[in-house]
Write a protein that holds these residues in place. Sequence first.
Motif, mmCIF file in Angstrom:
data_model
loop_
_atom_site.group_PDB
_atom_site.id
_atom_site.type_symbol
_atom_site.label_atom_id
_atom_site.label_comp_id
_atom_site.label_asym_id
_atom_site.label_seq_id
_atom_site.Cartn_x
_atom_site.Cartn_y
_atom_site.Cartn_z
ATOM 1 N N ALA A 166 70.314 29.363 56.258
ATOM 2 C CA ALA A 166 69.660 28.241 56.938
ATOM 3 C C ALA A 166 70.360 26.924 56.635
ATOM 4 N N VAL A 167 70.748 26.722 55.369
ATOM 5 C CA VAL A 167 71.451 25.482 55.008
ATOM 6 C C VAL A 167 72.842 25.467 55.635
ATOM 7 N N ILE A 168 73.504 26.616 55.650
ATOM 8 C CA ILE A 168 74.833 26.694 56.272
ATOM 9 C C ILE A 168 74.750 26.328 57.759
ATOM 10 N N GLU A 169 73.741 26.839 58.445
ATOM 11 C CA GLU A 169 73.571 26.506 59.867
ATOM 12 C C GLU A 169 73.319 25.013 60.062
ATOM 13 N N LYS A 170 72.560 24.407 59.152
ATOM 14 C CA LYS A 170 72.308 22.969 59.234
ATOM 15 C C LYS A 170 73.615 22.187 59.020
ATOM 16 N N CYS A 171 74.439 22.636 58.072
ATOM 17 C CA CYS A 171 75.744 21.993 57.863
ATOM 18 C C CYS A 171 76.587 22.071 59.136
ATOM 19 N N GLN A 172 76.610 23.256 59.752
ATOM 20 C CA GLN A 172 77.398 23.435 60.973
ATOM 21 C C GLN A 172 76.877 22.536 62.099
ATOM 22 N N GLU A 173 75.555 22.381 62.163
ATOM 23 C CA GLU A 173 74.942 21.518 63.179
ATOM 24 C C GLU A 173 75.449 20.081 63.050
ATOM 25 N N HIS A 174 75.665 19.647 61.810
ATOM 26 C CA HIS A 174 76.120 18.280 61.552
ATOM 27 C C HIS A 174 77.640 18.178 61.383
ATOM 28 N N ASP A 175 78.370 19.276 61.623
ATOM 29 C CA ASP A 175 79.825 19.300 61.440
ATOM 30 C C ASP A 175 80.210 18.938 60.006
ATOM 31 N N ILE A 176 79.444 19.498 59.064
ATOM 32 C CA ILE A 176 79.700 19.315 57.640
ATOM 33 C C ILE A 176 80.219 20.635 57.079
ATOM 34 N N ALA A 177 81.371 20.611 56.430
ATOM 35 C CA ALA A 177 81.932 21.826 55.855
ATOM 36 C C ALA A 177 81.059 22.322 54.702
#
Length: 269
Positions: A166-177
């Motif tokens: 879930a946190v990884i998907e949120k990072c991807q949503e914000h274009d955060i590695a």
Amino acid sequence: MTVTTLPNPGFGTYRLEGDTLRNSLGTALEAGYRHIDTAQIYGNEAEVGEVLADSGIDRGEIFLTTKVWYDRFVPGDLEKSVDESLERLKTDYVDLLLIHWPSPNDEVAMEDYLPALKRVKASGKARHIGVSNFTRAQLDRAVSILGRGELLTNQIEVHPFLQNRAVIEKCQEHDIAVTAFMPLAVGKVMEDATLKQIAEAHDASPAQIALAWLKAQDIVTFPSSTKARNIRSNLAAFDLTLSDEEMQAIAALDRGERIADPDFAPHWD
């Protein structure tokens, strides 16, 4: 911004001190590691700086990360803590400066310490900035404060037994590695039957399989070891390619086993 900004893998220095740190980091540099991860709270920035200075490797070839501890978040003191880190690290800048943990109970408001972090970047003392151990809600808040594209990464615990999707998907949503710490679950990957079976098929170790699994997801990581053999084999893991079936088998190992969960940690969402 792309994940390729962060060299993969890096070398982690958590819990390494003194001669153990010097020998391990020296071996890692000789093996070809160029991404080094440390932190103020590790108490080893001076040794890291010493090894890098003595290595003969051009500073521009090294990607150096350090992290600000939560007792130095007050604006003004945050910047002072970075100057102290740079002095210990014997460098004019770090490539990546992270907030190590969100401020416990918001003792210092994110609206205060994140702009201070951005000012460090503007001063040239950090090439990139990011966060560590931020939840999905905290990432949303951080991006609302700083704007999209300011945070390079969120460094979080990820391994086969805590996949943090879930946190990884949120990072991807914000274009955060995503950068992953504790990728080997403090050695627990070595005992897992599924990882052992996949490792046998590749003539590799379970640790190498766990690292190859992270790489396949474009997750940057920085395993740590004091043994020269493991330092080299961890690097070799990034040449492995896992099949879709193997990736699915590892995905099934997720059991929400969080290892880094101190009493000041945020409420994980």
